[in-house]
Write an enzyme that holds these catalytic residues in place. Sequence first.
Site, PDB file in Angstrom:
ATOM      1  N   HIS A 139       9.888  -0.755   3.631  1.00  0.00           N
ATOM      2  CA  HIS A 139       8.438  -0.901   3.678  1.00  0.00           C
ATOM      3  C   HIS A 139       7.869   0.476   3.969  1.00  0.00           C
ATOM      4  O   HIS A 139       8.150   1.071   5.010  1.00  0.00           O
ATOM      5  CB  HIS A 139       8.000  -1.891   4.767  1.00  0.00           C
ATOM      6  CG  HIS A 139       6.508  -2.087   4.803  1.00  0.00           C
ATOM      7  ND1 HIS A 139       5.876  -3.066   4.072  1.00  0.00           N
ATOM      8  CD2 HIS A 139       5.525  -1.405   5.449  1.00  0.00           C
ATOM      9  CE1 HIS A 139       4.574  -2.987   4.270  1.00  0.00           C
ATOM     10  NE2 HIS A 139       4.330  -1.982   5.105  1.00  0.00           N
ATOM     11  N   CYS A 140       7.083   0.996   3.048  1.00  0.00           N
ATOM     12  CA  CYS A 140       6.596   2.370   3.158  1.00  0.00           C
ATOM     13  C   CYS A 140       5.254   2.402   3.879  1.00  0.00           C
ATOM     14  O   CYS A 140       4.259   1.868   3.372  1.00  0.00           O
ATOM     15  CB  CYS A 140       6.451   2.984   1.769  1.00  0.00           C
ATOM     16  SG  CYS A 140       5.882   4.699   1.812  1.00  0.00           S
ATOM     17  N   PRO A 141       5.185   3.028   5.057  1.00  0.00           N
ATOM     18  CA  PRO A 141       3.909   3.093   5.778  1.00  0.00           C
ATOM     19  C   PRO A 141       2.896   4.007   5.105  1.00  0.00           C
ATOM     20  O   PRO A 141       1.696   3.902   5.371  1.00  0.00           O
ATOM     21  CB  PRO A 141       4.329   3.646   7.151  1.00  0.00           C
ATOM     22  CG  PRO A 141       5.570   4.424   6.890  1.00  0.00           C
ATOM     23  CD  PRO A 141       6.276   3.691   5.791  1.00  0.00           C
ATOM     24  N   GLY A 185       1.592   1.559   2.351  1.00  0.00           N
ATOM     25  CA  GLY A 185       1.180   0.268   2.873  1.00  0.00           C
ATOM     26  C   GLY A 185       1.730  -0.914   2.111  1.00  0.00           C
ATOM     27  O   GLY A 185       1.125  -1.986   2.107  1.00  0.00           O
ATOM     28  N   ASN A 186       2.863  -0.745   1.452  1.00  0.00           N
ATOM     29  CA  ASN A 186       3.445  -1.827   0.667  1.00  0.00           C
ATOM     30  C   ASN A 186       4.963  -1.693   0.699  1.00  0.00           C
ATOM     31  O   ASN A 186       5.500  -0.628   1.018  1.00  0.00           O
ATOM     32  CB  ASN A 186       2.950  -1.758  -0.779  1.00  0.00           C
ATOM     33  CG  ASN A 186       3.193  -3.035  -1.553  1.00  0.00           C
ATOM     34  OD1 ASN A 186       3.606  -4.050  -0.982  1.00  0.00           O
ATOM     35  ND2 ASN A 186       2.941  -3.005  -2.855  1.00  0.00           N
TER      36      ASN A 186
END
Length: 298
Positions: free
Chosen positions: A156-158, A161-162
């Site tokens: 999950h890539c901060p 955001g997805n």
Amino acid sequence: MGGIPNEAPNKVFGNSKAFCGGRLIAGPDGRSCAATWLMVAVPSLAWQFSVGWFFAERYGGVIPCINGLLLVASLTLLLATAFSDPGIMPRQKDYGECADPVTGAMRARQPPRYFDTILRGHAFRLKYCVTCNIYRPPRCTHCSVCENCVERFDHHCPWIGNCVGKRNYWLFYWFVTSTGALNALSLATAAAQIGVLSSEIGPQQGVDTTAAFVEALRQEPLSAALAIYCTLLVWFTVGLCMYHTYLMCTNQTTYEQIKGVYSSGIHNPFHRGFASNGWDVLCSPVRPRYFDALTGAA
């Protein structure tokens, strides 16, 4: 462009948000994508008005055009990754609401936690997800942020955001590649501009190299600031590109590599050689979604 409420009937995904009639899907922390967009767009536009203008006047417009194309690619791929379905596995009904296919009676107990199976000659242990009520396929993991089981879950890539998974990894890879190239080019050209000005100021003003360098920084403070900004980020952007190139070549996900799934000599059944791995990850057809985000139909 409003999001579809989480309380919509027949909703088969977790905290993700759907937009434009379900055509776009984003994670619950989509605001971070806007911050990343600004972190890329603002300094790149500033580069065009300072460093880009300098190179265009002296050496032609090739370098500013390349920088502009990388900027457009980076921002477009960022949005495409942030608003794409990463490979969400649709949720099923709670086991208490389902009938046993053999007896026809309603289930009274949760299915076994693990299920062993053989796929293409390799043994896999599938884990039952108590949130999504499914047995996760190989490489599928439940994201605690989006509350979805994601096929070929990478992470999950901060920054976007997805989640990054099977359906959007190729977009993510080209995003980090174009951003790394943009960062490196901006740094190199900003530093080159300061260097060229320093070499000209020295003979013109009859000062030493240090004084000429300081004067060049005084004349082009925006270029100096961009060089510092790019220096702080280039290790991350280029390093991230190199890291995911390594993962692609070995056909691993970030989750698998961090967890050490294939460490200590454990065979990776998905590794098929560098060329085949690259084709598999970046060029394989993107499968359709498993569900309609608007209606909830799987």
